[in-house]
Design a protein around this motif. Structure first.
Motif, mmCIF file in Angstrom:
data_model
loop_
_atom_site.group_PDB
_atom_site.id
_atom_site.type_symbol
_atom_site.label_atom_id
_atom_site.label_comp_id
_atom_site.label_asym_id
_atom_site.label_seq_id
_atom_site.Cartn_x
_atom_site.Cartn_y
_atom_site.Cartn_z
ATOM 1 N N SER A 243 0.851 -1.191 0.000
ATOM 2 C CA SER A 243 0.000 0.000 0.000
ATOM 3 C C SER A 243 0.888 1.242 0.000
ATOM 4 O O SER A 243 2.108 1.147 0.059
ATOM 5 N N THR A 244 0.252 2.410 -0.028
ATOM 6 C CA THR A 244 1.052 3.638 -0.003
ATOM 7 C C THR A 244 1.290 4.123 1.429
ATOM 8 O O THR A 244 1.674 5.262 1.644
ATOM 9 N N ALA A 245 1.110 3.223 2.400
ATOM 10 C CA ALA A 245 1.333 3.620 3.791
ATOM 11 C C ALA A 245 2.817 3.762 4.118
ATOM 12 O O ALA A 245 3.175 4.240 5.188
ATOM 13 N N GLU A 246 3.684 3.358 3.193
ATOM 14 C CA GLU A 246 5.135 3.464 3.409
ATOM 15 C C GLU A 246 5.535 2.942 4.786
ATOM 16 O O GLU A 246 6.032 3.690 5.631
ATOM 17 N N VAL A 247 5.305 1.674 4.990
ATOM 18 C CA VAL A 247 5.630 1.044 6.271
ATOM 19 C C VAL A 247 7.149 0.947 6.407
ATOM 20 O O VAL A 247 7.832 0.481 5.495
ATOM 21 N N ALA A 248 7.670 1.396 7.528
ATOM 22 C CA ALA A 248 9.123 1.409 7.722
ATOM 23 C C ALA A 248 9.629 0.065 8.224
ATOM 24 O O ALA A 248 10.725 -0.364 7.886
ATOM 25 N N ALA A 249 8.817 -0.604 9.052
ATOM 26 C CA ALA A 249 9.241 -1.872 9.632
ATOM 27 C C ALA A 249 7.992 -2.691 9.920
ATOM 28 O O ALA A 249 6.933 -2.139 10.232
ATOM 29 N N ALA A 250 8.116 -4.016 9.773
ATOM 30 C CA ALA A 250 6.964 -4.887 9.997
ATOM 31 C C ALA A 250 7.446 -6.199 10.594
ATOM 32 O O ALA A 250 8.273 -6.881 9.999
ATOM 33 N N ALA B 88 1.108 -8.757 14.965
ATOM 34 C CA ALA B 88 1.936 -8.096 13.951
ATOM 35 C C ALA B 88 2.135 -6.653 14.381
ATOM 36 O O ALA B 88 1.202 -6.010 14.871
ATOM 37 N N LEU B 89 3.385 -6.162 14.237
ATOM 38 C CA LEU B 89 3.723 -4.775 14.577
ATOM 39 C C LEU B 89 4.170 -4.074 13.310
ATOM 40 O O LEU B 89 5.078 -4.557 12.630
ATOM 41 N N LEU B 90 3.556 -2.962 12.980
ATOM 42 C CA LEU B 90 3.948 -2.226 11.781
ATOM 43 C C LEU B 90 4.255 -0.788 12.154
ATOM 44 O O LEU B 90 3.461 -0.148 12.841
ATOM 45 N N ARG B 91 5.409 -0.311 11.703
ATOM 46 C CA ARG B 91 5.805 1.036 12.101
ATOM 47 C C ARG B 91 5.733 1.994 10.919
ATOM 48 O O ARG B 91 6.203 1.665 9.833
ATOM 49 N N VAL B 92 5.140 3.154 11.139
ATOM 50 C CA VAL B 92 5.238 4.228 10.144
ATOM 51 C C VAL B 92 5.977 5.382 10.789
ATOM 52 O O VAL B 92 5.839 5.639 11.986
ATOM 53 N N GLN B 93 6.773 6.077 9.993
ATOM 54 C CA GLN B 93 7.571 7.161 10.540
ATOM 55 C C GLN B 93 7.786 8.237 9.494
ATOM 56 O O GLN B 93 7.626 8.002 8.306
ATOM 57 N N GLY B 94 8.146 9.419 9.967
ATOM 58 C CA GLY B 94 8.370 10.534 9.050
ATOM 59 C C GLY B 94 7.906 11.825 9.678
ATOM 60 O O GLY B 94 8.003 11.997 10.896
ATOM 61 N N PHE B 95 7.376 12.713 8.840
ATOM 62 C CA PHE B 95 6.857 13.983 9.347
ATOM 63 C C PHE B 95 5.458 13.773 9.916
ATOM 64 O O PHE B 95 4.694 12.958 9.396
#
Ligand SMILES: Cc1cc2nc3c(=O)[nH]c(=O)nc-3n(C[C@H](O)[C@H](O)[C@H](O)COP(=O)(O)OP(=O)(O)OC[C@H]3O[C@@H](n4cnc5c(N)ncnc54)[C@H](O)[C@@H]3O)c2cc1C
Ligand SMILES: Cc1cc2nc3c(=O)[nH]c(=O)nc-3n(C[C@H](O)[C@H](O)[C@H](O)COP(=O)(O)OP(=O)(O)OC[C@H]3O[C@@H](n4cnc5c(N)ncnc54)[C@H](O)[C@@H]3O)c2cc1C
Lengths: 372, 497
Positions: A208-215, A224-231
């Motif tokens: 997806s376009t969620a731009e997951v940084a780590a999963a 399941a752990l999914l990380r999103v990061q950024g601004f």
């Protein structure tokens, strides 16, 4: 066991040249945090510790040059001071071997191909080592790569340095590409999943376009752990995409399990299995033990008493490979730490090793099982 | 023309008929071309000043055929030059009079796409853009986007480690390739890397990428594909001085922003582009910066506002944010037309490709300006500003005696300058023959010998793409010797070509 302490690159060259001339072997040591990997070594040790310190750091250029034995902790602290980080997210593995953390060096981390959870989205050490100076097994100091972020001049030797496990040359100085650290990060959680469901969910999120940084997936908690990061505004918007996939905001601290591997028992052999994520659930169905999955399923840390042959066969059947990270001494004598490659690849690797190190100063039977 | 190639081997040329016959046994039908007129289509790559009719051209269709060709050539001591689409700007695919040119254009199938693992398996003759075309309906794309993407092949991209305007954020070819099938010069077929992220042992795919066809023929490639970002927006920012523009770039990065693309053009490039495509670039500025951000709309809006503030603070004289897709593409149209625009101003041009630490940009552009006066040749500069990759376009007229040589000398001076300020000879186009003789500017003899020994591990007879990348041919047996004295030049008597 002799320990040599070179204080300069020239010292390294002299020590290696004389070892080569005498037909002796040397084991390169950074912080020694992984001395426990592979068959116990009986050679003299080339301790790089004195080749430490920052040589050049210009945050606006996104480039850092340091002595190869600079402690990882020091590198991270320096970068954090400028709001930057190592994208490949390496972590200190001392504790995995029942040793204190804080000893790992940047050279050791690179040579060991170490990368953390962010490797999934931001690449590994291979993608961030821009250049180095090193002493080859010929006792010659040479330069490879460069100190700028974009370079295709000559062969990309830095790629060979990462995951080389000290088999080719001793790095004295490394130049890394660094990146801005994210301003905000949120870990999202999905519960009550078996690995197959979790892997599908992680794949959907990655696609997806969620731009997951780590999963990652923790089987004990079926989470399941999914990380999103950024601004901030972006993290919020992308979080909503994960909410739409049924995840809820969780606790960032849970991701620590992937750094400490604390949920895994210390007293069993530890494997690191790298495979295509979609094949991982079927692979794990055939393996027993305690485990954790990172990289959307593409990396499995497995603590298991299952025979090495079975673990490696399962990894291979999935299209991947398994490294023996930790094990009792008798096992490490009998089982190569690195997954044995196909014959043609093994022969090519041996020719490459001989190109840099014809006398076999750095030959490392404890990694490959290749030399008696 | 100042770049010499190794002297062709007369004995090989004398055996041409036998070589053609042997190749026809391996590749049936029209897969072997030996007619000199038909072979002319292959006599150069994108470095068109250098041309050579190949000994014979083979267009294999299967890995087995590639393997058999290489094995036969290995057994018979015949050299081989690999070729994809022939768009290399550094002469990497330049044929040799005594070498078989192996053209990979018939390897044109996408073999497998796996959206779950986000990989595509393609044959090397598939064009860069065709990979994106194969996956875009599912919302994916292949990130490296060289300007030549409609023509250049994935095999050529792998060989050159090609980049594009978006590689600041998404990486070069090397960061987007996971595995490959390669054929060594002795015909052995190897699988390196895979679909997983890390290799089991040495990172062989890592070193094959960027090896300019010297280590092995690539017959299959596994690439990563990415979900296409939801939106993209761009800013068009004008500056009164290059220094201001350079400061803006540094401040954007210092603010923790890695834009999807960040391109800088100097005054001659702006004027050339505007005259060619008329997209409304400001003509009263010394430097024009295009900054693109991508992601969810919320991210784009946030970053556009931040970059706008930074631009104003660094003295921008104009700043426009794209309001819709048409406007964004308009911003890019001029930049993307920079090469043909230079081509309109001048009968010939060469495109240089050094990288420098960004902080040295003003100084480097000033010195390029001085050289331009000294050589009496015009130059326009386009610059991948985010990663410091400079593309000076040197304009000349090959019809005028001595201008090609002057342009080449000018180009060499620019590259020497790049190395002098801490940069490199090539950011993305490769060394090939074009920059081969400059390698000693950047690397010592010892450094180069360490690289050449890697070649020996893959191709000990030095039959694959010889005469490229390295200014001196050392036989592998000589390279393999251990030397007693460090740092001493070991083979002073070897010929340089
Ligand atoms: C099998 C294994 C897997 C691991 N996986 C991970 C992981 O996935 N993520 C993570 O964060 N950490 C991981 N670690 C931890 C990692 O090993 C250590 O963090 C890292 O090796 C520490 O560096 P060190 O300086 O202690 O290296 P050491 O233990 O001293 O050396 C590591 C290896 O690198 C070589 N080496 C060291 N310095 C140099 C140099 N200057 N030049 C050339 N070679 C050199 C050594 O010969 C040795 O083969 C892993 C450790 C092991 C043993
Ligand atoms: C107008 C224009 C714009 C360009 N813009 C860019 C740009 O933005 N970024 C960029 O990086 N480059 C750019 N290039 C350069 C060029 O397009 C790239 O280097 C491209 O990767 C070359 O691909 P190709 O298929 O044309 O390879 P070729 O030119 O055919 O060959 C290039 C090299 O690859 C080797 N090779 C080809 N196929 C194989 C194979 N299957 N196995 C082993 N070796 C092989 C050849 O021997 C040669 O050394 C541009 C070129 C042009 C003409």
């Amino acid at each position: 066991m002799d320990v040599l302490h070179p204080a300069s690159a020239d010292d390294v060259a002299d020590m290696v040249a004389s070892a080569a001339a005498r037909g002796e072997r040397l084991t390169i040591r950074g912080g020694g945090s992984k001395d426990g990997v592979g068959a116990p070594s009986e050679t003299a040790v080339l301790d790089m510790a004195l080749l430490s310190g920052v040589i050049d750091y210009d945050p606006a250029e996104l480039v850092l040059t340091v002595g190869a034995a600079t402690p990882l902790a020091e590198v991270r602290a320096l970068l954090a001071g400028s709001g930057q980080m190592l994208a490949f997210d390496p972590f200190d593995h001392g504790p995995l071997f029942g040793k204190p953390s804080g000893k790992a060096t940047i050279g050791g981390v690179l040579a060991a191909g170490v990368a953390g959870s962010q490797r999934l989205s931001m690449g590994g050490g291979r993608d961030h080592l821009l250049g180095f100076t090193a002493v080859s097994g010929r006792g010659e100091l040479f330069v490879a790569g460069a100190k700028v972020v974009k370079n295709v001049t000559g062969y990309d030797l830095p790629k060979l340095a990462v995951n080389s496990w000290g088999r080719l040359f001793a790095m004295t100085q490394v130049t890394l590409k660094v990146v801005p650290a994210p301003r905000a990060r949120v870990t999202w959680v999905a519960e009550g999943l078996d690995f197959a469901d979790a892997q599908r969910l992680m794949a959907a999120a990655m696609g997806s376009t969620a731009e997951v940084a780590a999963a990652a997936y923790l089987p004990g908690r079926r989470r399941a752990l999914l990380r999103v990061q950024g601004f901030g505004p972006s993290v919020e918007a992308r979080g909503q995409m994960l909410a739409a996939l049924g995840l809820r905001p969780g606790n960032d601290g849970e991701c620590d399990a992937l750094r400490t591997l604390a949920p895994l028992p210390l007293d069993r052999p530890l494997w690191r299995i790298n495979a295509p994520p979609s094949a991982a659930p079927a692979m794990m169905a055939g393996l027993s033990g305690d485990w954790l999955a990172d990289w959307a399923g593409g990396l499995v840390w497995l603590a298991s008493d299952q025979p090495a042959g079975e673990v490696r066969a399962a990894a291979e059947a999935a299209g991947g490979h398994a490294m023996l990270v930790r094990g009792p001494e008798a096992m490490r004598r009998a089982v190569a730490a690195l997954h044995p490659p196909a014959a043609g690849v093994a022969a090519l690797e041996a020719r490459i090793a001989a190109a840099f190190d014809p006398a076999g100063v750095f030959a490392s039977p404890r990694m490959t099982g290749a030399v008696a | 023309m100042t770049i010499a190639m190794p002297l062709p081997d007369g004995a090989t040329i004398a055996r041409r008929d036998a070589i053609v016959a042997a190749l026809r046994d391996i590749v049936p039908g029209e897969g072997v071309i030996d007619d000199p007129i038909a072979m002319r289509a292959y006599d150069c790559d994108g470095l068109t000043a250098y041309r050579q009719t190949p000994l014979v051209v083979a267009l294999p269709e299967t890995t087995a055929q590639v393997s058999a060709i290489l094995r036969w050539c290995f057994d018979n001591g015949v050299k081989v030059v690999p070729r994809g689409s022939g768009t290399s700007l550094s002469g990497g695919a330049l044929p040799m009079a005594d070498a078989v040119l192996v053209v990979m254009s018939k390897f044109d199938r996408v073999l497998d796409v796996d959206y779950g693992d986000r990989v595509a398996v393609v044959q090397p003759g598939v064009t860069n853009l065709a990979v994106t075309r194969a996956v875009e309906e599912a919302g994916f794309y292949y990130a490296p986007d060289p300007s030549s993407q409609i023509a250049c092949s994935i095999g050529g991209n792998v060989a050159e480690n090609a980049g594009g305007v978006h590689c600041l954020k998404y990486g070069l070819t090397t960061n987007n390739v996971l595995g490959a099938e390669i054929v060594l010069m002795d015909g052995e077929v190897l699988r390196i890397g895979g679909r997983q992220l890390d290799p089991a042992g040495l990172d062989l795919i890592g070193v094959v990428v960027g090896s300019e066809g010297l280590l092995g023929m690539v017959t299959e490639v596994t690439v990563r594909i990415l979900p296409k970002p939801e939106t993209a927006r761009a800013l068009l920012i004008g500056f009164a001085t290059i220094e201001d523009a350079g400061r803006c770039v540094a401040d954007v990065i210092a603010a923790g922003i890695i834009p999807a693309g960040m391109e800088l053009m100097d005054r001659p490039a702006i004027h050339a582009a505007e005259a060619f495509v008329r997209v409304g670039y400001p003509l009263d500025v010394e430097a024009l910066l295009i900054v693109e951000v991508d992601g969810p709309p919320a991210e784009c809006d946030h970053l556009i506002a931040e970059i706008d503030t930074i631009a104003v603070a660094s003295g921008a004289v104009s700043c426009r944010a794209s309001q819709d897709e048409g406007e964004r593409l308009g911003f890019w149209a001029g930049r993307k037309a920079a090469f043909p625009a230079a081509g309109r101003l001048s009968p010939d041009y060469i495109c240089m490709d050094g990288t420098i630490p960004r902080r040295r940009l003003p100084e480097v552009l000033n010195r390029i300006g001085e050289m331009s006066v000294r050589y009496g040749l015009r130059v326009a500069n386009v610059f991948h500003a985010g990663d410091g990759n400079l593309h000076p376009l040197i304009m000349y007229d090959a019809e005028i005696d001595g201008q090609l040589e002057a342009a080449e000398a000018f180009g060499s001076d620019i590259l020497r300058l790049c190395v002098e300020v801490g940069g490199v000879l090539s950011g993305e186009h490769g060394i090939g023959i074009e920059k081969r003789d400059l390698m000693p500017v950047m690397f010592s003899e010892t450094d180069l010998m360490h690289q050449q020994r890697l070649k020996c591990a893959f191709d000990p007879a030095l039959l694959l793409n010889p005469g490229k990348v390295f200014p001196q041919l050392h036989r592998c047996a000589e390279l393999g010797r251990m030397h007693v004295h460090r740092g001493q030049v070991p083979f002073p008597d070897l010929p340089r070509f």
